[in-house]
Design an enzyme around this catalytic site. Sequence first.
Site, PDB file in Angstrom:
ATOM      1  N   THR A   8     -22.326  83.093  64.811  1.00  0.00           N
ATOM      2  CA  THR A   8     -22.508  84.403  65.434  1.00  0.00           C
ATOM      3  C   THR A   8     -23.915  84.937  65.237  1.00  0.00           C
ATOM      4  O   THR A   8     -24.507  85.524  66.143  1.00  0.00           O
ATOM      5  CB  THR A   8     -21.505  85.407  64.809  1.00  0.00           C
ATOM      6  OG1 THR A   8     -20.210  84.865  64.968  1.00  0.00           O
ATOM      7  CG2 THR A   8     -21.577  86.763  65.471  1.00  0.00           C
ATOM      8  N   THR A  53     -20.130  81.942  59.513  1.00  0.00           N
ATOM      9  CA  THR A  53     -19.593  82.322  58.199  1.00  0.00           C
ATOM     10  C   THR A  53     -18.369  81.498  57.790  1.00  0.00           C
ATOM     11  O   THR A  53     -18.103  81.344  56.603  1.00  0.00           O
ATOM     12  CB  THR A  53     -19.184  83.814  58.189  1.00  0.00           C
ATOM     13  OG1 THR A  53     -18.256  84.042  59.250  1.00  0.00           O
ATOM     14  CG2 THR A  53     -20.388  84.706  58.343  1.00  0.00           C
ATOM     15  N   ASP A  54     -17.653  80.971  58.802  1.00  0.00           N
ATOM     16  CA  ASP A  54     -16.349  80.371  58.477  1.00  0.00           C
ATOM     17  C   ASP A  54     -16.425  79.257  57.428  1.00  0.00           C
ATOM     18  O   ASP A  54     -15.568  79.155  56.563  1.00  0.00           O
ATOM     19  CB  ASP A  54     -15.678  79.820  59.745  1.00  0.00           C
ATOM     20  CG  ASP A  54     -15.345  80.921  60.729  1.00  0.00           C
ATOM     21  OD1 ASP A  54     -15.475  82.105  60.369  1.00  0.00           O
ATOM     22  OD2 ASP A  54     -14.963  80.604  61.869  1.00  0.00           O
ATOM     23  N   LYS A  66     -15.578  82.549  51.461  1.00  0.00           N
ATOM     24  CA  LYS A  66     -15.222  83.553  52.468  1.00  0.00           C
ATOM     25  C   LYS A  66     -13.792  83.990  52.178  1.00  0.00           C
ATOM     26  O   LYS A  66     -12.890  83.159  52.119  1.00  0.00           O
ATOM     27  CB  LYS A  66     -15.328  82.954  53.882  1.00  0.00           C
ATOM     28  CG  LYS A  66     -15.069  83.984  54.953  1.00  0.00           C
ATOM     29  CD  LYS A  66     -15.372  83.489  56.356  1.00  0.00           C
ATOM     30  CE  LYS A  66     -15.103  84.615  57.347  1.00  0.00           C
ATOM     31  NZ  LYS A  66     -15.416  84.288  58.729  1.00  0.00           N
TER      32      LYS A  66
HETATM   33  N1  ASP Z   1     -16.645  81.228  64.042  1.00  0.00           N
HETATM   34  C1  ASP Z   1     -17.969  81.577  63.640  1.00  0.00           C
HETATM   35  C2  ASP Z   1     -18.551  80.457  62.809  1.00  0.00           C
HETATM   36  O1  ASP Z   1     -18.207  80.280  61.678  1.00  0.00           O
HETATM   37  C3  ASP Z   1     -17.973  82.859  62.908  1.00  0.00           C
HETATM   38  C4  ASP Z   1     -19.322  83.302  62.450  1.00  0.00           C
HETATM   39  O2  ASP Z   1     -20.363  82.889  62.885  1.00  0.00           O
HETATM   40  O3  ASP Z   1     -19.332  84.141  61.574  1.00  0.00           O
HETATM   41  O4  ASP Z   1     -19.367  79.753  63.321  1.00  0.00           O
END
Ligand code: ASP
Length: 460
Positions: free
Chosen positions: A106, A182-183, A261
Amino acid sequence: MSDAFKGYRGKALSVLKEFGVRVWSDASIQTTRGEFKGIILPRSENDDDQHLVLKLNTGYNIGIDIKTITGMKEVNYREAHYKIPEKEFPFSEEKPNVKLFGTGGTIESRLDYRTGAVIPAFSPGELYGAVPELADICNLKTEKLFAVFSENMGPQQYITLAKAIGEEIKNGIHGIVIGHGTDTMHHTAGALAFMVQNPPVPVVMVGSQRSSDRPSSDAALNLIHAATAAATSDIAEVMVCMFGPTSDEYGLLHRGTRVRKMHSSYRSTFRTIGDIPLATVTCEGVKPLKEDYNKRRHDRKANVFPFFEERVSLVYYYPNMHPDIIDALVDNGYKGIVIAGTGLGHVNKPVYPAIERAVRKGVAIYMTVQTLWGYVHMFVYDTGRDLMDKGVIPAENMLPEVAYVKLGWALGQTDDLDCVKEIMLTPVNGEITEREPYNGYLVYQGGIPEIEEFLKRVHK
Ligand code: ASP
């Protein structure tokens, strides 16, 4: 592809072309679910070809399934209004040089928090246009290594990243930032902590929980905090930098091997587990909370160990898990299995024979705990003793994901299971600690205001 249809491909692209409607135009779209009016937004290269994305006048973005579209009209065209201003990133002799590696997520696909547009922004000029504060912190250079959501990160990407970090260190960079989804950021942070040891400069991973077209986005502030940490911090480790409290008071720096996370949508989703965070970070700078960290140095020594055996698995035990889960891994040539066991590190009796067979066949099996906090203690109950007799090795207080990447990394270096055991149980950077701080569990989690608020409500 022409900018008029930026990011669109396949069927979605055909629909836009058929009706002559361009990205950034004000459009009215007739569908079987009614009429929608708004601005057609560009899409990122990771998106599907079945939807158009429309920014409604309310500010919300919606996806419109192209199968429902019956007609569409361009009402107005206003590209200039939504473009991120590309400005040349200023260079100053006095400022530290920071390298930003992009991997996706993101944070990189939506960075124009000022205009509210969803745009893939990444060159230094675009970043500067979107977050001009960065230029007060450092001289920034960017390099896009991948453009994936983080579920697509894996051993090959870890290795590429580790080597790229090593090169930057050799070239004398003052700090490194890694933009990442983040995932799975905590998997990558763990892997990099093992692959890049004793770095002389901070290596700061950063992401964002809320896309930057939402007023509550954490993208810009996280990026500012991460750049501040990379440019100025004395802590030279692989770290994760994200919101501390759910408000924007400060960010936290978490050690790469102790972070996870913990919430699917809170901005304060990353928590240090089994310890306290390394430091707080604001626009003013970094304030360490711990003393035992790897200090910044002025040499260019990069100890990079870019290894990973892919046939390693992480099995989350659940009551009544059948032994064939383990058998299947062994039969498919897996060399290592990390189990996230219940309580102090347990699985049920029917799984024992499969574990015995796996160990006989030379598979390395390590036990971690699903509770995340606390240690594996396999001497307390018969179950633990039995499992150890069968060759399961307790992984102390390593987090399951960290034990998984460490086992992949260890087996990437050697097949000798005694060496693997020595590697696994010798701490590299805080993944195994002698004890958890008594106050780590609740207090130092960057949530002090929330805890106060919670207590006020409870103790009325
Ligand atoms: N689904 C995304 C990822 O982990 C969420 C994010 O970027 O925070 O790539």
